[in-house]
Enzyme design. Structure first.
Site, PDB file in Angstrom:
ATOM      1  N   HIS A 155       1.038  -1.164   0.206  1.00 54.30           N
ATOM      2  CA  HIS A 155       0.030   0.343   0.347  1.00 54.30           C
ATOM      3  C   HIS A 155       1.288   1.062  -0.271  1.00 54.30           C
ATOM      4  CE1 HIS A 155      -3.507  -2.470   1.504  1.00 54.30           C
ATOM      5  NE2 HIS A 155      -2.566  -3.781   2.042  1.00 54.30           N
ATOM      6  N   SER A 276      15.363  20.731 -15.996  1.00 55.18           N
ATOM      7  CA  SER A 276      14.072  21.552 -15.952  1.00 55.18           C
ATOM      8  C   SER A 276      14.600  23.155 -17.201  1.00 55.18           C
ATOM      9  CB  SER A 276      13.707  22.093 -15.076  1.00 55.18           C
ATOM     10  OG  SER A 276      12.578  22.956 -15.441  1.00 55.18           O
ATOM     11  N   LYS A 282      15.969  20.328 -11.074  1.00 61.15           N
ATOM     12  CA  LYS A 282      15.473  19.791 -11.124  1.00 61.15           C
ATOM     13  C   LYS A 282      16.466  18.571 -11.833  1.00 61.15           C
ATOM     14  CE  LYS A 282      11.862  18.567 -10.702  1.00 61.15           C
ATOM     15  NZ  LYS A 282      10.747  19.227 -11.170  1.00 61.15           N
ATOM     16  N   GLU A 289       9.979   7.562 -16.890  1.00 59.43           N
ATOM     17  CA  GLU A 289       8.339   8.152 -17.499  1.00 59.43           C
ATOM     18  C   GLU A 289       8.245   7.376 -18.594  1.00 59.43           C
ATOM     19  OE1 GLU A 289       8.282  12.043 -14.310  1.00 59.43           O
ATOM     20  OE2 GLU A 289       9.322  11.665 -16.337  1.00 59.43           O
TER      21      GLU A 289
END
Ligand code: ARG
Length: 448
Positions: A155, A276, A282, A289
């Site tokens: 979970h 970024s 970043k 992804e």
């Protein structure tokens, strides 16, 4: 040039020609198409349609076409309906009227099945190579931090401490099954369909077994109607590919989380992350992804072919031409994702102290404590209650397990609890060391 036309008074409209043309994508199978035709010329000689000399002339012309096809100008201005038509036109240009014999007793329906099978079987082996190379990188990553302890989650909550290699080996099992699925897809793909004709079986007594041997197939298909109608060997591959992507997407998701500032115990390599344009701090996990994103794409390919095939009456229908782009896309995206995942695994570093601290700070030892009580005679449900109360008390006071009674120190060490899990398949350190060594041997056997 068309492979048909006698029955028509008018040619096809320009719109229909454009709409139905498949050359732009099925030219990817040109090697397979030519190899198949060279072997087929041999079969034609054996049934007396071609003389040995004619077969030799055709074979030579085919080899030349194969060589020429490596040049981009080979396709310049080609308006042929599909790759099969293109190859026969080129053959006609090379040998003239003799080329008219090559399609004796053969249909494009079986030719397209043959070509895809020849093409796909190589791609299945290549996919297995990509898969095993990725697994090698994963096992290296496991071995680099053999003793590291990480929190295992259920979970998305810290559940119990496990060894880092135990976690990596969970993925090893998934991908080992994927390799089996690829092998199964290969077995169903590697059957020789020629001799099936359009749907009813060829009118010429080809020795199909010999053709199969010459083309490196393990056997021959059993029913000519099935050959014209069947695309499920492709669906088998798409299922294996989808499951690989599913597993990769879960790994990607894990690592996106673990390398985030919120978890912070995995570090992705600079070489697989990007920055970024606005926020200077970043370091984004774009490679992972994209793997996660491509998973959806490959599922889409599998779905598309299922939907194309659903309810199609036997045998061949032109709908089935829609199969190849999806198959090619799935092969390309799956192989690219495995390659990317291999590089990500190679560049990943674990921060064992941070991972251990995450265990140490949380109650991953609660189960170990309850089980210790059960071992010394407390019925487990009562032990569960006792430890539950302890946890409640400690979290209410804002304490860590370590702040508890020093007499309990041994029980409060996440490493201690793992030592009780020396059961086959468990995270006990000795068990994991054996499993890792065994995985290395299994990987050697899996490598094509
Ligand atoms: N381009 C076709 C395909 O991919 C080849 C088979 C054509 N057969 C036919 N009966 N029109 O399906």
């Amino acid at each position: 040039m068309k492979l048909w036309g006698g029955r028509f008074q008018k040619g096809p409209s320009e719109v229909f020609e454009r709409f139905s043309n498949s050359l732009a994508f099925d030219r990817r199978m040109i090697d397979a198409d030519i190899r198949g035709s060279i072997a087929f010329a041999g079969a034609l000689e054996r049934v007396g349609i071609l003389t040995a000399l004619e077969r030799g002339q055709l074979a030579e012309a085919f080899e030349k076409i194969l060589e020429d096809s490596r040049q981009p100008e080979f396709y310049a201005g080609a308006t042929d309906e599909d790759v099969h038509t293109l190859v026969i036109r080129k053959l006609k240009e090379a040998v003239g009227g003799l080329a008219d014999k090559i399609h004796t007793g053969r249909s494009r329906n079986e030719q397209v099945s043959l070509d895809v099978r020849l093409w796909l079987r190589d791609q299945i082996i290549a996919t297995r190579e990509d898969l095993t190379a990725f697994l090698r990188a994963m096992l290296e990553l496991a071995a680099r931090y053999r003793d590291a302890v990480i929190p295992g989650y259920t979970h998305t909550r810290r559940a119990q401490a496990v060894l880092w290699p135990h976690y990596i080996l969970a993925y090893f099992e998934m991908f080992a099954r994927d390799n089996e699925r690829l092998c199964e897809a290969y077995r169903r793909t590697n059957l020789m369909p020629l001799g099936s004709g359009a749907l009813a079986g060829s009118g010429f007594p080809f020795d199909r077994e010999t053709l199969a041997r010459e083309l490196g197939f393990d056997g021959i298909t059993r029913n000519s109607m099935d050959v014209s109608a069947d695309r499920d060997f492709m669906l088998d591959f798409l299922n294996a590919a989808s499951t690989i992507m599913l597993h990769l997407s879960r790994l990607a998701e894990d690592w996106i989380l673990y390398s985030s500032e919120e978890y912070g115990w995995l570090e992705l390599g600079d070489e697989v992350t990007s920055g970024s344009s606005l926020m200077p701090q970043k370091k984004n996990p774009d490679s992972l992804e994209l793997i996660r994103g491509k998973c959806g794409r490959v599922f889409g390919c599998q779905n598309a072919l299922f939907l194309t095939m659903k309810g199609l009456p036997l045998t061949y229908n032109r709908d089935m031409q829609e199969d190849k782009e999806k198959l090619f896309e799935a092969v390309d995206q799956t192989r690219a994702s495995l390659e990317m995942a291999r590089v990500v695994a190679g560049a990943a570093t674990l921060k064992p102290e941070v991972a251990f601290a995450a265990c140490d700070r949380s109650w991953v030892v609660a189960t170990d404590m309850a089980e210790a009580l059960a071992r010394s005679g407390t019925p487990f449900h009562q032990a569960h209650q006792i430890v539950g109360k302890l946890v409640l008390d400690s979290v209410t006071k804002g304490e860590k397990p370590k702040d508890l009674d020093p007499k309990l120190a041994r029980l409060l060490d996440p490493r201690e609890g793992m030592r009780t899990r020396e059961i086959f398949g468990g995270t006990g350190p000795e068990t994991v060391a054996l499993a890792l060594a065994e995985a290395e041997r299994r990987l050697t056997r899996m490598t094509p």
